[in-house]
Design a protein around this motif. Structure first.
Motif, short mmCIF file in Angstrom:
data_model
loop_
_atom_site.label_atom_id
_atom_site.label_comp_id
_atom_site.label_asym_id
_atom_site.label_seq_id
_atom_site.Cartn_x
_atom_site.Cartn_y
_atom_site.Cartn_z
N GLY A 389 0.81 -1.21 0.00
CA GLY A 389 0.00 0.00 0.00
C GLY A 389 0.85 1.26 0.00
O GLY A 389 0.51 2.25 -0.66
N ALA A 393 0.84 4.21 -2.85
CA ALA A 393 0.64 5.63 -2.54
C ALA A 393 1.73 6.49 -3.16
O ALA A 393 1.48 7.60 -3.63
CB ALA A 393 0.61 5.83 -1.02
N GLU A 411 -1.89 11.02 3.66
CA GLU A 411 -3.31 10.77 3.38
C GLU A 411 -3.59 9.27 3.40
O GLU A 411 -4.63 8.83 3.92
CB GLU A 411 -3.68 11.37 2.02
CG GLU A 411 -3.70 12.88 1.99
CD GLU A 411 -4.06 13.42 0.61
OE1 GLU A 411 -4.42 12.62 -0.28
OE2 GLU A 411 -3.95 14.66 0.42
N TRP A 412 -2.69 8.48 2.80
CA TRP A 412 -2.85 7.02 2.84
C TRP A 412 -2.83 6.50 4.27
O TRP A 412 -3.64 5.64 4.64
CB TRP A 412 -1.75 6.37 1.99
CG TRP A 412 -1.69 4.89 2.13
CD1 TRP A 412 -2.56 3.98 1.59
CD2 TRP A 412 -0.73 4.13 2.87
NE1 TRP A 412 -2.20 2.70 1.95
CE2 TRP A 412 -1.07 2.76 2.74
CE3 TRP A 412 0.40 4.47 3.62
CZ2 TRP A 412 -0.33 1.73 3.32
CZ3 TRP A 412 1.13 3.46 4.22
CH2 TRP A 412 0.77 2.10 4.07
N THR A 415 -6.08 7.14 5.89
CA THR A 415 -7.10 6.20 5.40
C THR A 415 -6.96 4.85 6.08
O THR A 415 -7.95 4.22 6.47
CB THR A 415 -6.96 6.03 3.87
OG1 THR A 415 -7.14 7.30 3.24
CG2 THR A 415 -8.01 5.06 3.33
N GLN A 416 -5.73 4.38 6.23
CA GLN A 416 -5.50 3.09 6.89
C GLN A 416 -5.94 3.13 8.36
O GLN A 416 -6.51 2.16 8.88
CB GLN A 416 -4.01 2.71 6.80
CG GLN A 416 -3.49 2.54 5.39
CD GLN A 416 -4.32 1.57 4.58
OE1 GLN A 416 -4.43 0.40 4.91
NE2 GLN A 416 -4.92 2.07 3.51
#
Length: 418
Positions: A389, A393, A411-412, A415-416
């Motif tokens: 992931g 990204a 941002e990733w 989200t996680q």
């Protein structure tokens, strides 16, 4: 500087001396004509003749004008290598560093980063050399000894060059098969490995990448300079070059960007930021090491460490030339001693830095930034951190300034967590 002008004149003259019918501007055109079934044979002949007439009547005279112009300014040129010699040279160099690193790091900070990395990398080199029973001499002398071993040499012959290219293609196949372990998104464009054309190899770098055509009609290509593989491309050096230029390096990064869904065209295919792209290239060498590609290849890992030392040395030499007023010869000596690379290829590199201030610093600054961003993401997510992931990204948003890369990863991470 005068040495750069003389090198440019020599390369222009080499190109201009090629027989018109064999010149690649004509020969490549003629080959493409032969594949065009819709064009009558008589027209193909006429078009090929017209191309040769344009070459001899317009292109080669233009080359000669370039040669004459460069020879005309040569008497006024000096051997001073750095931009410091020009009006506002220090300000121009500061601006160049900001452009090429997309950071605010100054010359001293970059110079010291390079020195620190070299100390760390040379310590790792020493450990491997000793484990292989190579304990005598400096690092340079031991790399030279390794490079002279018969099992490390591809002969500078057509057969040797063919065997080298075959080995590189096998390395690409091996690591491509493992990329699902580290990336969710897979690059679709194929990759081919080619020799740098003989008429430019004298002044060309060791390797470089050409992206695949956007419409899929041409694969990605990475070019390797095979002017003298027996002395410049010993076997232990080659896996790292493949990982940098090919997979998971430039070919992978650029192909994923070009193939990304939903990105504006300017972001997927047009924008380029050297610190991001070359930082990813160096990070890819490290990633291959982390994937265990050198686990049973201690000499290959020495090649990887030499490559890292080469890029760390760039930080030292580029700032040395343009900020600390090093001479060309001083920079060549520094890099040869730090990396164990040959003087011939090192000279080509140093002359490039002299005429492209700051560009060479983006590689290692970018790699360090990606590592810092990754570590911050790992610290934030703990057991939920997924390297696949993280790489998505970084890669699927196209090339960005490093500060934007960091924002995208943040941002990733958010989200996680959610």
């Amino acid at each position: 500087p005068d040495f750069a002008i003389r090198g440019a004149v020599s390369q222009l003259q080499t190109f201009a001396r090629i027989a018109p019918g064999e010149n690649p501007l004509v020969s490549a055109f003629a080959q493409k004509l032969q594949a065009a079934d819709a064009i009558p044979a008589a027209d193909k002949t006429a078009l090929a003749q017209r191309a040769q007439a344009i070459l001899t009547g317009e292109v080669l005279p233009a080359y000669q004008r370039q040669i004459d112009t460069l020879n005309g300014v040569l008497p006024r040129a000096t051997s001073d290598a750095g931009i410091w010699k020009l009006p506002q040279g220090a300000e121009m160099y500061t601006a160049a560093l900001r452009v090429h690193t997309t950071t605010s790091m100054g010359p001293d900070e970059i110079h010291n980063l390079g020195l620190d990395l070299l100390r760390q990398l040379q310590s790792e080199m020493e450990t491997i050399f000793r484990a292989q029973g190579m304990t005598r001499g400096t690092l340079l002398q031991r790399y030279e000894e390794l490079g002279r071993r018969p099992d490390q040499i591809y002969p500078s012959t057509d057969e040797g060059r063919a065997a080298l290219l075959a080995a590189l293609n096998e390395q690409v196949r091996a690591i491509t098969a493992r990329m699902p372990e580290v990336c969710h998104t897979q690059a679709r464009a194929p990759l081919e490995i080619k020799r740098v054309p003989a008429y430019t190899e004298a002044g060309a770098p060791g390797g470089y990448y050409q992206p695949a055509a956007l419409d899929g009609s041409r694969p990605g290509s990475y070019y390797i300079n095979l002017r003298d593989p027996a002395n410049e491309w010993q076997k232990y050096k080659l896996p790292t070059l493949t990982y940098h230029e090919g997979v998971p390096g430039h070919h992978w990064q650029i192909s994923v960007s070009q193939e990304a869904q939903g990105l504006p065209f300017i972001r997927s295919a047009l924008l380029g930021f050297g610190a991001y792209q070359e930082g990813w290239g160096l990070y890819s060498e490290q990633l291959a090491d982390e994937m265990g590609m050198y686990a049973n290849d201690p000499f290959g890992r020495l090649g990887y460490l030499q490559s890292m030392a080469f890029r760390a040395s760039r930080l030292v030499c580029d700032t040395g030339i343009h900020d600390k007023r090093w001479t060309r010869e001083q920079a060549i000596r520094s890099m040869v001693e730090a990396t164990g690379n040959e003087e011939s290829s090192t000279t080509t590199e140093i002359e490039r830095y002299c005429v492209w201030p700051g560009q060479a610093t983006g590689y290692m600054v970018g790699r360090q930034a990606i590592n810092n961003i990754r570590q911050n993401a790992r610290n934030a997510l703990g057991a939920r951190f997924d390297i696949r992931g993280f790489h998505d990204a970084v890669l699927t948003n196209g090339a960005t300034p490093l500060s934007v890369t960091e924002s995208l990863v943040n941002e990733w991470v958010a989200t996680q967590r959610a």
